[in-house]
Design a protein around this motif. Structure first.
Motif, PDB file in Angstrom:
ATOM      1  N   GLY A  44      -1.512 -13.990  -0.805  1.00  0.00           N
ATOM      2  CA  GLY A  44      -2.251 -13.034  -1.622  1.00  0.00           C
ATOM      3  C   GLY A  44      -1.568 -12.821  -2.956  1.00  0.00           C
ATOM      4  N   GLY A  45      -1.966 -11.751  -3.637  1.00  0.00           N
ATOM      5  CA  GLY A  45      -1.389 -11.443  -4.941  1.00  0.00           C
ATOM      6  C   GLY A  45       0.118 -11.315  -4.874  1.00  0.00           C
ATOM      7  N   SER A  46       0.633 -10.789  -3.768  1.00  0.00           N
ATOM      8  CA  SER A  46       2.082 -10.582  -3.691  1.00  0.00           C
ATOM      9  C   SER A  46       2.840 -11.910  -3.753  1.00  0.00           C
ATOM     10  CB  SER A  46       2.434  -9.822  -2.401  1.00  0.00           C
ATOM     11  OG  SER A  46       1.827  -8.549  -2.429  1.00  0.00           O
ATOM     12  N   ASP A  49       2.203 -13.452  -7.338  1.00  0.00           N
ATOM     13  CA  ASP A  49       2.940 -12.733  -8.383  1.00  0.00           C
ATOM     14  C   ASP A  49       4.441 -13.037  -8.306  1.00  0.00           C
ATOM     15  OD1 ASP A  49       0.597 -11.651  -9.228  1.00  0.00           O
ATOM     16  OD2 ASP A  49       1.103  -9.563  -8.811  1.00  0.00           O
ATOM     17  N   THR A  87      -5.050 -16.668  -0.578  1.00  0.00           N
ATOM     18  CA  THR A  87      -5.560 -16.486   0.795  1.00  0.00           C
ATOM     19  C   THR A  87      -6.204 -15.117   0.969  1.00  0.00           C
ATOM     20  OG1 THR A  87      -3.443 -15.634   1.605  1.00  0.00           O
ATOM     21  CG2 THR A  87      -3.763 -18.028   1.725  1.00  0.00           C
ATOM     22  N   THR A  88      -6.203 -14.308  -0.101  1.00  0.00           N
ATOM     23  CA  THR A  88      -6.996 -13.081  -0.114  1.00  0.00           C
ATOM     24  C   THR A  88      -8.032 -13.251  -1.223  1.00  0.00           C
ATOM     25  OG1 THR A  88      -5.555 -11.967  -1.729  1.00  0.00           O
ATOM     26  CG2 THR A  88      -5.041 -11.622   0.602  1.00  0.00           C
ATOM     27  N   THR A  91      -7.009 -10.280  -5.944  1.00  0.00           N
ATOM     28  CA  THR A  91      -6.228 -10.101  -7.174  1.00  0.00           C
ATOM     29  C   THR A  91      -6.588 -11.087  -8.282  1.00  0.00           C
ATOM     30  OG1 THR A  91      -4.447 -11.629  -6.586  1.00  0.00           O
ATOM     31  CG2 THR A  91      -4.274  -9.384  -5.742  1.00  0.00           C
ATOM     32  N   THR A  96      -4.952 -15.243 -13.656  1.00  0.00           N
ATOM     33  CA  THR A  96      -4.640 -14.214 -14.658  1.00  0.00           C
ATOM     34  C   THR A  96      -3.284 -14.480 -15.323  1.00  0.00           C
ATOM     35  OG1 THR A  96      -3.444 -12.689 -13.181  1.00  0.00           O
ATOM     36  CG2 THR A  96      -5.854 -12.490 -13.261  1.00  0.00           C
ATOM     37  N   ASN A  98      -1.161 -12.038 -15.569  1.00  0.00           N
ATOM     38  CA  ASN A  98      -0.366 -10.878 -15.157  1.00  0.00           C
ATOM     39  C   ASN A  98       0.351 -11.130 -13.846  1.00  0.00           C
ATOM     40  OD1 ASN A  98      -2.011  -9.507 -17.126  1.00  0.00           O
ATOM     41  ND2 ASN A  98      -3.563  -9.335 -15.547  1.00  0.00           N
ATOM     42  N   LYS A 109       5.981   0.479 -10.099  1.00  0.00           N
ATOM     43  CA  LYS A 109       5.549  -0.914 -10.214  1.00  0.00           C
ATOM     44  C   LYS A 109       5.386  -1.197 -11.697  1.00  0.00           C
ATOM     45  CE  LYS A 109       2.634  -2.828  -7.221  1.00  0.00           C
ATOM     46  NZ  LYS A 109       1.411  -3.060  -6.396  1.00  0.00           N
ATOM     47  N   MET A 128      -9.469 -20.536   3.296  1.00  0.00           N
ATOM     48  CA  MET A 128      -8.117 -19.972   3.337  1.00  0.00           C
ATOM     49  C   MET A 128      -8.150 -18.456   3.524  1.00  0.00           C
ATOM     50  SD  MET A 128      -6.059 -22.532   3.051  1.00  0.00           S
ATOM     51  CE  MET A 128      -4.480 -21.752   2.796  1.00  0.00           C
ATOM     52  N   SER A 131      -9.179 -16.031   7.591  1.00  0.00           N
ATOM     53  CA  SER A 131      -8.337 -15.436   8.639  1.00  0.00           C
ATOM     54  C   SER A 131      -8.026 -13.966   8.356  1.00  0.00           C
ATOM     55  CB  SER A 131      -7.026 -16.219   8.756  1.00  0.00           C
ATOM     56  OG  SER A 131      -6.379 -16.274   7.504  1.00  0.00           O
ATOM     57  N   LEU A 136      -8.322  -5.812   5.669  1.00  0.00           N
ATOM     58  CA  LEU A 136      -7.711  -6.509   4.528  1.00  0.00           C
ATOM     59  C   LEU A 136      -8.793  -7.105   3.628  1.00  0.00           C
ATOM     60  CD1 LEU A 136      -5.007  -7.446   3.242  1.00  0.00           C
ATOM     61  CD2 LEU A 136      -5.158  -9.499   4.665  1.00  0.00           C
ATOM     62  N   HIS A 147     -11.448  -4.474 -10.476  1.00  0.00           N
ATOM     63  CA  HIS A 147     -11.161  -5.285 -11.677  1.00  0.00           C
ATOM     64  C   HIS A 147     -12.434  -5.446 -12.519  1.00  0.00           C
ATOM     65  CE1 HIS A 147      -7.709  -7.461  -9.354  1.00  0.00           C
ATOM     66  NE2 HIS A 147      -7.337  -6.301  -9.844  1.00  0.00           N
ATOM     67  N   HIS A 224      -2.479  -2.365  -2.311  1.00  0.00           N
ATOM     68  CA  HIS A 224      -3.067  -2.242  -3.650  1.00  0.00           C
ATOM     69  C   HIS A 224      -4.583  -1.991  -3.617  1.00  0.00           C
ATOM     70  CE1 HIS A 224      -3.667  -2.933  -7.885  1.00  0.00           C
ATOM     71  NE2 HIS A 224      -4.477  -3.935  -7.640  1.00  0.00           N
TER      72      HIS A 224
END
Ligand SMILES: NC(=O)c1ccc[n+]([C@@H]2O[C@H](COP(=O)([O-])OP(=O)(O)OC[C@H]3O[C@@H](n4cnc5c(N)ncnc54)[C@H](O)[C@@H]3O)[C@@H](O)[C@H]2O)c1
Ligand SMILES: [Fe+2]
Length: 246
Positions: A44-46, A49, A87-88, A91, A96, A98, A109, A128, A131, A136, A147, A224
């Protein structure tokens, strides 16, 4: 697939949701130890990022403290190549400029904005994302909707970003419920919708839902998308009431 292709790899997975400075710094050390040429950011975004911060620091080592990357960082070199596999569906970090890192010590943050961090390839594959459990899916989907709405209502919005964000609102509105039910058309719509708004908001910025969501994430480790979903209706009401006065 990498094994079949004869490509050596090492896995780095010390990444928590709302990723921290420490996650980045141990990642930089792992990247150096592996002597890798590129990063495949799966997650995911985590995860994406954290990969962006690692990739940027490897090619711009003067920013190894991580904190100095906050805002528009004056980095000189593009990140090591990143292939992003989200996989999410939320974000759009794969497209992006960012990335968002948590400073655990200062309980905040911070957002880094840097064209040098954009992945060279984004593999946006709804399978992807299939699951993801219902909660989530809903939370990350609300991040994408936020967004699109914030990208449309921000003062930085303009014709091109409206084009992406309005389409994204339409696609997400018809897809999110089906994605939560894990229907293929819903997953496909969310993969597309979150990506569309990524190309929008990355070029115009967001709004106060995100600035407050980052506070919640830092103080309470709120996921988030959940933080956005809690705040979005109140901010929309506020904006509607005062839109002529600001
Ligand atoms: N770069 C950007 O432009 C941008 C935009 C918005 C948010 N963010 C940041 O991204 C982070 C949030 O990312 P996120 O919402 O994608 O969640 P996440 O990456 O934090 O993942 C949340 C949880 O879901 C799990 N997960 C991920 N994919 C899964 C799957 N397919 N199946 C089952 N479990 C799965 C993860 O392991 C993790 O435990 C926040 O830190 C946020 O601030 C970045
Ligand atoms: Fe977000």
């Amino acid at each position: 697939m990498l094994d079949e292709a004869g490509l050596a790899y090492e896995i780095y997975s010390n990444i928590k949701p709302n990723p921290t400075i420490e996650n980045v710094q141990t990642g930089v050390a792992a990247f150096k130890a592996s002597e890798a040429d590129y990063i495949i950011a799966i997650g995911g975004g985590s995860s994406m990022d954290t990969s962006k911060a690692i990739g940027v620091i490897i090619t711009n080592p003067e920013f190894e403290d991580v904190r100095s990357l906050e805002g528009v960082a004056p980095t000189k070199n593009p990140s090591v190549p990143i292939i992003a596999v989200p996989t999410t569906a939320g974000t759009a970090a794969e497209v992006t400029i960012n990335y968002v890192i948590t400073d655990v010590e200062k309980k905040r943050k911070f957002v880094c904005v840097d064209t040098h961090d954009i992945p060279v390839v984004a593999v946006v594959d709804p399978e992807m994302m299939s699951s993801m459990p219902k909660g989530l899916t809903a939370a990350t989907g609300m991040d994408a909707l936020t967004h699109a709405i914030e990208g449309y209502t921000t003062k930085g919005a303009w014709e091109m970003t409206d084009m992406f964000n309005l389409k994204a609102i339409e696609v997400i509105a018809r897809s999110l419920r089906d994605a939560v039910e894990n229907k293929p058309e819903g997953r496909e719509g969310m993969a597309l919708g979150q990506y569309l708004t990524g190309m929008g908001f990355s070029n115009c910025g967001l709004g106060i839902v995100h600035s407050m969501a980052h506070g919640l994430g830092a103080l309470y480790d709120t996921p988030h998308g959940v933080a956005n979903a809690i705040i979005l209706p109140t901010v929309m009401e506020y904006n509607a009431l005062y839109r002529d006065q600001v």
